[in-house]
Design an enzyme around this catalytic site. Structure first.
Site, PDB file in Angstrom:
ATOM      1  N   TYR A  73      36.979  -9.522 -15.409  1.00  0.00           N
ATOM      2  CA  TYR A  73      36.525 -10.050 -16.696  1.00  0.00           C
ATOM      3  C   TYR A  73      36.952 -11.524 -16.813  1.00  0.00           C
ATOM      4  O   TYR A  73      38.081 -11.873 -16.466  1.00  0.00           O
ATOM      5  CB  TYR A  73      37.187  -9.206 -17.793  1.00  0.00           C
ATOM      6  CG  TYR A  73      36.895  -9.658 -19.197  1.00  0.00           C
ATOM      7  CD1 TYR A  73      35.626  -9.493 -19.746  1.00  0.00           C
ATOM      8  CD2 TYR A  73      37.887 -10.240 -19.976  1.00  0.00           C
ATOM      9  CE1 TYR A  73      35.365  -9.908 -21.029  1.00  0.00           C
ATOM     10  CE2 TYR A  73      37.622 -10.649 -21.267  1.00  0.00           C
ATOM     11  CZ  TYR A  73      36.360 -10.479 -21.783  1.00  0.00           C
ATOM     12  OH  TYR A  73      36.107 -10.899 -23.063  1.00  0.00           O
ATOM     13  N   LYS A 124      35.088  -1.855 -26.653  1.00  0.00           N
ATOM     14  CA  LYS A 124      33.840  -1.518 -25.971  1.00  0.00           C
ATOM     15  C   LYS A 124      33.482  -0.038 -26.188  1.00  0.00           C
ATOM     16  O   LYS A 124      33.319   0.367 -27.309  1.00  0.00           O
ATOM     17  CB  LYS A 124      33.956  -1.907 -24.499  1.00  0.00           C
ATOM     18  CG  LYS A 124      34.579  -3.305 -24.256  1.00  0.00           C
ATOM     19  CD  LYS A 124      33.743  -4.448 -24.788  1.00  0.00           C
ATOM     20  CE  LYS A 124      34.484  -5.779 -24.832  1.00  0.00           C
ATOM     21  NZ  LYS A 124      35.055  -6.220 -23.568  1.00  0.00           N
TER      22      LYS A 124
END
Ligand SMILES: *Cc1c(COP(=O)(O)O)cnc(C)c1O
Length: 386
Positions: A105, A202
């Site tokens: 990420y 998420k």
């Protein structure tokens, strides 16, 4: 405690673990304990709660719930995924060496290179899809291996069990960012990892309405350390966000099934489309990580990256979409689509992006819970314009 038994199935624990009915009222959903402190019974005597940075019952329920789902000894909730990653990195100290997936990420890369390198920590960025690269990067001072699998946005799959074995042979810990899979599809602790991490923002929350981070540990030693970090560094999750994420997790199993069923259909549609140069999705037959993914996880997920060949192609396509939402993030009920090069991975230098294959034509989609026919119709009309 009711709902916590290891013998119960995943969906049952998602609904019940860590959250028996409230003892005072019988409330079936865990109340939002919106308080900063707790009255003592008398000097030296309290009910197990002193101050909200240290303990909060809503946060504790979420922590117990996720510990059950990941099969660990304890959970720890932080104010964001990045705060959870920061807590993991407090396990290492100046002079130590860390091996990380080269395609993590973007925020993780930024944190490690632009902040932690200032504290005399060193990082090796390796393609962890080949475990030999992890082995080659090991030094006497390696104390942590940090994996993300599948990776963001290139969908590389890394062997968690092999990495755990290697890390332990070198007296290092293995931490796995499990955000893309959620515990519904993949449980790294069962494969030998020491710590599992989530951006709860998420799939766990799932509704794009809260930010949070979670850690689950395999052993008491790291559990005690993370509780100490929560108390001492203070980036804990607030009670309202804990409530929202706990509520989101109750439907995790049904959401993940639908996310994935639609994800497979969208991946197949894109793979057959002549405007699409290539599609990266572990569920496609030609994906190099497919077999490993099937071995260590029970699904392929709902994240798909695909290349439209150029920035102009990606821009024309993204600007035409009507049902899919152009936004960062993933894992929500709504289908979110982004261009990693200018959005999530903008902090990764251009030459590194080129090395990783994050081209300006690359687009990443997180398939949501809309009718998949509507998604495919929207993709079709936008691709027609390219
Ligand atoms: C979003 C994300 C993070 C960071 O989490 P935040 O909640 O945004 O701080 C870390 N890892 C992955 C894989 C992510 O998708």
């Amino acid at each position: 405690m009711k709902g916590d038994s290891k013998n119960l199935g995943f969906s049952t624990r998602a609904v019940h673990a860590g959250q028996p009915p409230d003892p005072t009222t019988g409330s079936v959903s865990v109340p939002i304990y919106q308080t900063s402190t707790y009255a003592m019974d008398e000097l030296g005597k309290h009910k197990g709660f002193e101050y909200a940075r240290v303990q909060n019952p809503t946060r504790s329920a979420l922590e117990a719930n996720v510990a059950s789902l990941e099969g660990g000894v304890s959970g720890h909730a932080f104010s964001s995924g990045m705060a959870a990653i920061s807590a993991i990195l407090t396990l290492v100290k100046a002079g130590d060496h860390v091996i990380a997936s080269h395609n993590v990420y973007g925020g993780t890369y930024r944190f490690f290179t632009q902040i932690l390198e200032r504290y005399n920590l060193s990082f090796s960025w390796v393609d962890t899809t080949d475990v030999a690269n992890i082995e080659a990067a090991m030094t006497d001072s390696t104390r942590l291996v940090f994996l993300e699998t599948p990776t963001n946005p290139m969908m590389g799959v890394s062997d968690i069990a092999a990495a755990a074995e290697l890390a332990h042979a070198h007296d290092a810990l293995l931490a796995v960012d499990n955000t893309f899979m959620s515990p519904y599809f993949q449980r790294p602790l069962a494969l030998g990892a020491d710590i599992v991490m989530h951006s709860a923002t998420k799939f766990l929350n799932g509704h794009s309405d809260a930010l949070g981070g979670l850690l689950v540990t395999a052993r008491e030693k790291e559990a005690e350390w993370f509780a100490f970090v929560q108390k001492s560094a203070g980036a804990v999750l607030g009670p309202f966000d804990s409530f929202l994420i706990l509520r989101g997790i109750k439907t995790l199993a049904v959401r993940m099934e639908r996310h994935e069923a639609s994800g497979r259909k969208v991946a197949e549609f894109l793979n057959a489309h002549d405007k699409v140069v290539r599609v990266l999705y572990p569920g496609l037959p030609d994906h190099p990580g497919r077999e490993l993914q099937q071995r260590q996880a029970t699904g392929f997920g709902a994240l798909i990256s695909f290349d439209l060949g150029s920035h102009a192609g990606a821009k024309t396509f993204l600007d035409r979409l009507r049902v899919l939402t152009l936004a960062e993030s993933l894992g929500g009920v709504e289908t979110l689509i982004s261009q990693p090069a200018t959005m999530t991975h903008a902090s990764v230098p251009a030459d590194r992006r080129a090395e990783l294959g994050i081209t300006d034509g690359l687009v990443r989609v997180s398939v949501g819970l809309e009718d998949v026919d509507d998604l495919i119709a929207d993709l079709t009309q936008a691709l027609d314009a390219v």
